[in-house]
Design an enzyme around this catalytic site. Sequence first.
Site, PDB file in Angstrom:
ATOM      1  CG  PHE A   1     -75.266  13.408  41.082  1.00 49.38           C
ATOM      2  CD1 PHE A   1     -75.117  12.051  40.834  1.00 49.38           C
ATOM      3  CD2 PHE A   1     -74.951  13.891  42.354  1.00 49.38           C
ATOM      4  CE1 PHE A   1     -74.662  11.186  41.831  1.00 49.38           C
ATOM      5  CE2 PHE A   1     -74.495  13.032  43.355  1.00 49.38           C
ATOM      6  CZ  PHE A   1     -74.349  11.690  43.080  1.00 49.38           C
TER       7      PHE A   1
ATOM      8  CG  ASP B   1     -79.557  19.635  43.841  1.00 51.01           C
ATOM      9  OD1 ASP B   1     -78.724  20.306  44.472  1.00 51.01           O
ATOM     10  OD2 ASP B   1     -79.449  18.404  43.647  1.00 51.01           O
TER      11      ASP B   1
ATOM     12  CE  LYS C   1     -71.311  18.656  45.283  1.00 53.38           C
ATOM     13  NZ  LYS C   1     -70.280  17.679  45.564  1.00 53.38           N
TER      14      LYS C   1
HETATM   15  C1  LIG Z   1     -76.321  18.954  42.482  1.00 56.46           C
HETATM   16  C2  LIG Z   1     -75.994  17.943  43.534  1.00 56.46           C
HETATM   17  N1  LIG Z   1     -76.975  17.536  44.359  1.00 56.46           N
HETATM   18  C3  LIG Z   1     -76.738  16.639  45.330  1.00 56.46           C
HETATM   19  C4  LIG Z   1     -75.488  16.094  45.510  1.00 56.46           C
HETATM   20  C5  LIG Z   1     -75.255  15.099  46.611  1.00 56.46           C
HETATM   21  O1  LIG Z   1     -74.610  15.719  47.654  1.00 56.46           O
HETATM   22  P1  LIG Z   1     -73.934  14.830  48.817  1.00 56.46           P
HETATM   23  O2  LIG Z   1     -72.807  14.084  48.177  1.00 56.46           O
HETATM   24  O3  LIG Z   1     -73.479  15.848  49.822  1.00 56.46           O
HETATM   25  O4  LIG Z   1     -74.988  13.937  49.345  1.00 56.46           O
HETATM   26  C6  LIG Z   1     -74.441  16.485  44.667  1.00 56.46           C
HETATM   27  C7  LIG Z   1     -73.112  15.897  44.812  1.00 56.46           C
HETATM   28  O5  LIG Z   1     -72.269  15.948  43.948  1.00 56.46           O
HETATM   29  C8  LIG Z   1     -74.706  17.439  43.653  1.00 56.46           C
HETATM   30  O6  LIG Z   1     -73.750  17.843  42.821  1.00 56.46           O
END
Ligand SMILES: Cc1ncc(COP(=O)(O)O)c(C=O)c1O
Length: 394
Positions: free
Chosen positions: A135, A220, A249
Amino acid sequence: MSNWQELESKYFMHTVERVPVTLVRGKGARVWDDEGREYLDFVAGWAVNSLGHSHPVVAQALAEQARTLIQTSNQFYTVPQIQLAELLVQNSCLDKVFLSNSGAEANEGAVKLARRYGQHHLNGAYEVISALNSFHGRTLGMVAATGQVKHQKPYLPLPAGFINVEFNNIEAIKSATTAKTCAVMLEPVQGEGGVNLPDDNYLAKVREWCDEKGMLLILDEVQTGIGRLGTLFAYEQYGIEPDVMTLAKGLGSGVPIGAIMAKDSAAVFVPGEHGSTFGGNPLVCAAAYAALKFIIDNDVVGNVRKVGQYLMAKLEGLKQKYQFITEVRGRGLLVAMEFKDDIGASLLTACLERGLLVNRVKPNALRFMPPLIIGNGEVDEAIGILDKALSSVV
Ligand SMILES: Cc1ncc(COP(=O)(O)O)c(C=O)c1O
């Protein structure tokens, strides 16, 4: 149903199946609804509220900065932005920072950076290999990077240049690599995919492959970064260094902020190639700086390791007691409990009724991602509630 929930269905787009609770206040690891009911929060704004709700250090930084300077154009230097960038660099293996407003936006920027890198160093290579079940966010580009059909199918056609391969399988990355590949992008531990841990040597092998091919390794760490796994960044646990890392986050402990970090060798943007109106504004940077400084100065990450082990042991105890729990997995304070059947939704409700907020990460799994400052007492309380909830669904 409170009036707020009726008004929501009238005025707000229906993009999420909400838990039927209207939260109005939070303090530490607890939140309260509009009827005064108290909940222990093991969701923490989706792994966001690292220091819990309304931590005084964050609240004070926000209040002071709000009275001083909230927003300027990024054409001008601002002090909190530079202080935050310095703190991030001094405490990581990366050299340069760009600040965004969210995780998806940070990842989107990281892919743009990788494409520029491909243009400079890899004969125009532009493809990014990412993992199935990953994700990376909700923008069109990040939906293409996110290897989950349910997120991709409604938005076809997706931007080109993304290849999704099996997670934790180095051969899959090798087979997908071509002269057009500029980067591999991975979550060190897949969060939304169900808290999926790689084998200990997987990321080292990916690092080696990227080095061999001259490609960038983008980690990520939007969910795993800022202490959640028991080290400030997850890469530290796997003995590697990424070329590019994204954060969001937990970085602002509740305020919306994201970051792209890169080694000097990969930080190839030149003026005009990337930007953001709100990204890195003084208000959010002051809050994120205060939160990150508190986390570092008070060894909050050590607390994550200690309490994380305690939580894991307690969840293992429940697994011994209930045969329908098939697995408990995770690191630090990012932990999932998986079941034989799809009982996640009824368990979430059973926990909610008893005053505990949890996340149903899959139909047959719950995820626990409490604030990083919780203690063993709060774990005991959560486990007591979960135990009752588990016995209620048998
Ligand atoms: C690993 C990861 N990357 C990116 C995102 C996306 O982040 P945002 O919701 O702040 O755009 C998330 C959201 O859950 C995530 O868990």
